[in-house]
Motif scaffolding. Structure first.
Motif, PDB file in Angstrom:
ATOM      1  N   LEU A  43       0.822  -1.213   0.000  1.00 29.23           N
ATOM      2  CA  LEU A  43       0.000   0.000   0.000  1.00 29.23           C
ATOM      3  C   LEU A  43       0.853   1.258   0.000  1.00 29.23           C
ATOM      4  O   LEU A  43       0.594   2.194  -0.769  1.00 29.23           O
ATOM      5  CB  LEU A  43      -0.935   0.007   1.211  1.00 29.23           C
ATOM      6  CG  LEU A  43      -2.051  -1.043   1.205  1.00 29.23           C
ATOM      7  CD1 LEU A  43      -2.737  -1.102   2.554  1.00 29.23           C
ATOM      8  CD2 LEU A  43      -3.047  -0.759   0.093  1.00 29.23           C
ATOM      9  N   SER A  46       2.431   1.699  -3.361  1.00 30.21           N
ATOM     10  CA  SER A  46       1.403   2.061  -4.342  1.00 30.21           C
ATOM     11  C   SER A  46       0.974   3.519  -4.224  1.00 30.21           C
ATOM     12  O   SER A  46       0.601   4.136  -5.208  1.00 30.21           O
ATOM     13  CB  SER A  46       0.172   1.157  -4.177  1.00 30.21           C
ATOM     14  OG  SER A  46       0.507  -0.183  -4.439  1.00 30.21           O
ATOM     15  N   LEU A  47       1.038   4.045  -3.008  1.00 26.76           N
ATOM     16  CA  LEU A  47       0.679   5.447  -2.776  1.00 26.76           C
ATOM     17  C   LEU A  47       1.835   6.401  -3.083  1.00 26.76           C
ATOM     18  O   LEU A  47       1.648   7.617  -3.041  1.00 26.76           O
ATOM     19  CB  LEU A  47       0.238   5.633  -1.323  1.00 26.76           C
ATOM     20  CG  LEU A  47      -1.076   4.954  -0.949  1.00 26.76           C
ATOM     21  CD1 LEU A  47      -1.231   4.886   0.572  1.00 26.76           C
ATOM     22  CD2 LEU A  47      -2.257   5.690  -1.579  1.00 26.76           C
ATOM     23  N   GLU A  95      -4.713  -6.218  -5.500  1.00 32.86           N
ATOM     24  CA  GLU A  95      -5.840  -5.343  -5.832  1.00 32.86           C
ATOM     25  C   GLU A  95      -6.855  -5.311  -4.686  1.00 32.86           C
ATOM     26  O   GLU A  95      -7.429  -4.259  -4.388  1.00 32.86           O
ATOM     27  CB  GLU A  95      -6.509  -5.799  -7.124  1.00 32.86           C
ATOM     28  CG  GLU A  95      -5.673  -5.548  -8.353  1.00 32.86           C
ATOM     29  CD  GLU A  95      -6.250  -6.186  -9.614  1.00 32.86           C
ATOM     30  OE1 GLU A  95      -7.391  -6.723  -9.576  1.00 32.86           O
ATOM     31  OE2 GLU A  95      -5.556  -6.153 -10.645  1.00 32.86           O
ATOM     32  N   VAL A  98      -5.719  -2.984  -1.892  1.00 29.30           N
ATOM     33  CA  VAL A  98      -5.983  -1.578  -2.214  1.00 29.30           C
ATOM     34  C   VAL A  98      -7.469  -1.277  -2.065  1.00 29.30           C
ATOM     35  O   VAL A  98      -7.846  -0.258  -1.472  1.00 29.30           O
ATOM     36  CB  VAL A  98      -5.486  -1.237  -3.638  1.00 29.30           C
ATOM     37  CG1 VAL A  98      -5.942   0.149  -4.063  1.00 29.30           C
ATOM     38  CG2 VAL A  98      -3.962  -1.355  -3.709  1.00 29.30           C
ATOM     39  N   PHE A 113      -6.765   9.665  -1.786  1.00 25.53           N
ATOM     40  CA  PHE A 113      -5.918   8.475  -1.888  1.00 25.53           C
ATOM     41  C   PHE A 113      -6.076   7.772  -3.233  1.00 25.53           C
ATOM     42  O   PHE A 113      -5.108   7.209  -3.757  1.00 25.53           O
ATOM     43  CB  PHE A 113      -6.153   7.530  -0.702  1.00 25.53           C
ATOM     44  CG  PHE A 113      -5.479   8.029   0.543  1.00 25.53           C
ATOM     45  CD1 PHE A 113      -4.140   7.759   0.791  1.00 25.53           C
ATOM     46  CD2 PHE A 113      -6.169   8.818   1.454  1.00 25.53           C
ATOM     47  CE1 PHE A 113      -3.510   8.249   1.922  1.00 25.53           C
ATOM     48  CE2 PHE A 113      -5.536   9.307   2.594  1.00 25.53           C
ATOM     49  CZ  PHE A 113      -4.199   9.023   2.822  1.00 25.53           C
ATOM     50  N   GLU A 114      -7.257   7.825  -3.821  1.00 26.06           N
ATOM     51  CA  GLU A 114      -7.425   7.290  -5.178  1.00 26.06           C
ATOM     52  C   GLU A 114      -6.565   8.065  -6.166  1.00 26.06           C
ATOM     53  O   GLU A 114      -5.969   7.487  -7.076  1.00 26.06           O
ATOM     54  CB  GLU A 114      -8.894   7.337  -5.599  1.00 26.06           C
ATOM     55  CG  GLU A 114      -9.737   6.270  -4.954  1.00 26.06           C
ATOM     56  CD  GLU A 114     -11.217   6.387  -5.268  1.00 26.06           C
ATOM     57  OE1 GLU A 114     -11.680   7.489  -5.683  1.00 26.06           O
ATOM     58  OE2 GLU A 114     -11.919   5.384  -5.086  1.00 26.06           O
ATOM     59  N   LEU A 117      -2.963   6.950  -5.739  1.00 31.63           N
ATOM     60  CA  LEU A 117      -2.779   5.635  -6.367  1.00 31.63           C
ATOM     61  C   LEU A 117      -2.680   5.770  -7.885  1.00 31.63           C
ATOM     62  O   LEU A 117      -1.824   5.138  -8.510  1.00 31.63           O
ATOM     63  CB  LEU A 117      -3.923   4.700  -5.987  1.00 31.63           C
ATOM     64  CG  LEU A 117      -3.920   4.228  -4.539  1.00 31.63           C
ATOM     65  CD1 LEU A 117      -5.287   3.679  -4.155  1.00 31.63           C
ATOM     66  CD2 LEU A 117      -2.833   3.191  -4.316  1.00 31.63           C
ATOM     67  N   ASN A 120       0.655   7.079  -9.033  1.00 34.39           N
ATOM     68  CA  ASN A 120       1.788   6.193  -8.794  1.00 34.39           C
ATOM     69  C   ASN A 120       1.606   4.793  -9.348  1.00 34.39           C
ATOM     70  O   ASN A 120       2.407   3.902  -9.056  1.00 34.39           O
ATOM     71  CB  ASN A 120       2.043   6.102  -7.277  1.00 34.39           C
ATOM     72  CG  ASN A 120       2.553   7.407  -6.735  1.00 34.39           C
ATOM     73  OD1 ASN A 120       3.688   7.773  -6.950  1.00 34.39           O
ATOM     74  ND2 ASN A 120       1.693   8.138  -6.041  1.00 34.39           N
ATOM     75  N   GLU A 121       0.599   4.574 -10.187  1.00 35.72           N
ATOM     76  CA  GLU A 121       0.306   3.219 -10.633  1.00 35.72           C
ATOM     77  C   GLU A 121       1.377   2.589 -11.521  1.00 35.72           C
ATOM     78  O   GLU A 121       1.414   1.375 -11.669  1.00 35.72           O
ATOM     79  CB  GLU A 121      -1.061   3.145 -11.322  1.00 35.72           C
ATOM     80  CG  GLU A 121      -1.132   3.829 -12.651  1.00 35.72           C
ATOM     81  CD  GLU A 121      -2.535   3.775 -13.218  1.00 35.72           C
ATOM     82  OE1 GLU A 121      -3.326   2.927 -12.792  1.00 35.72           O
ATOM     83  OE2 GLU A 121      -2.833   4.585 -14.080  1.00 35.72           O
TER      84      GLU A 121
END
Length: 123
Positions: A43, A46-47, A95, A98, A113-114, A117, A120-121
């Motif tokens: 997480l 990913s952030l 997934e 997340v 936060f979306e 994400l 940084n995907e």
């Protein structure tokens, strides 16, 4: 922003949004497990919270070393079995982590936060 300040900022953001269970693990009320470490660092990476991820690595060196060995073994398997991640549902698990992270927070935080994400995907 200096690195220590960035680490603290990322930590505060993560702790303000994570589940009560993760909060308790990260604040030492509960013991960090290998699976907790794998999920939480997935997480934070990913952030884009690289400084905070590095902090977790320093705080839990034994678990981090075990995780590195685990990832190396998975990679070796993948080199000979290209469908490994798909067949073992590793991508689905990540997934789900997340999704669970986002689903447990209020909408006003979720939007922020979306966006992190999405930014940084590719990392």
């Amino acid at each position: 922003m200096n690195y220590k300040k960035e680490e603290e900022t990322e930590q505060q953001k993560f702790l303000s949004a994570c589940s009560q269970y993760d909060y308790d693990v990260l604040t030492g009320k509960l013991e960090m497990t290998q699976n907790d470490y794998r999920r939480i660092t997935h997480l934070t990476i990913s952030l884009g919270f690289i400084a905070y991820t590095a902090c977790l690595l320093r705080r839990y060196p034994d678990i981090a070393e075990q995780e590195e060995q685990h990832q190396e073994r998975e990679h070796e398997i993948y080199l000979e079995y290209l469908e490994y991640y798909e067949d073992e549902s590793i991508y689905e698990q990540e997934e789900q982590w997340v999704k669970d992270f986002l689903d447990q927070m209020p909408k006003e935080k979720r939007d922020y936060f979306e966006q992190l994400l999405a930014e940084n995907e590719n990392y």
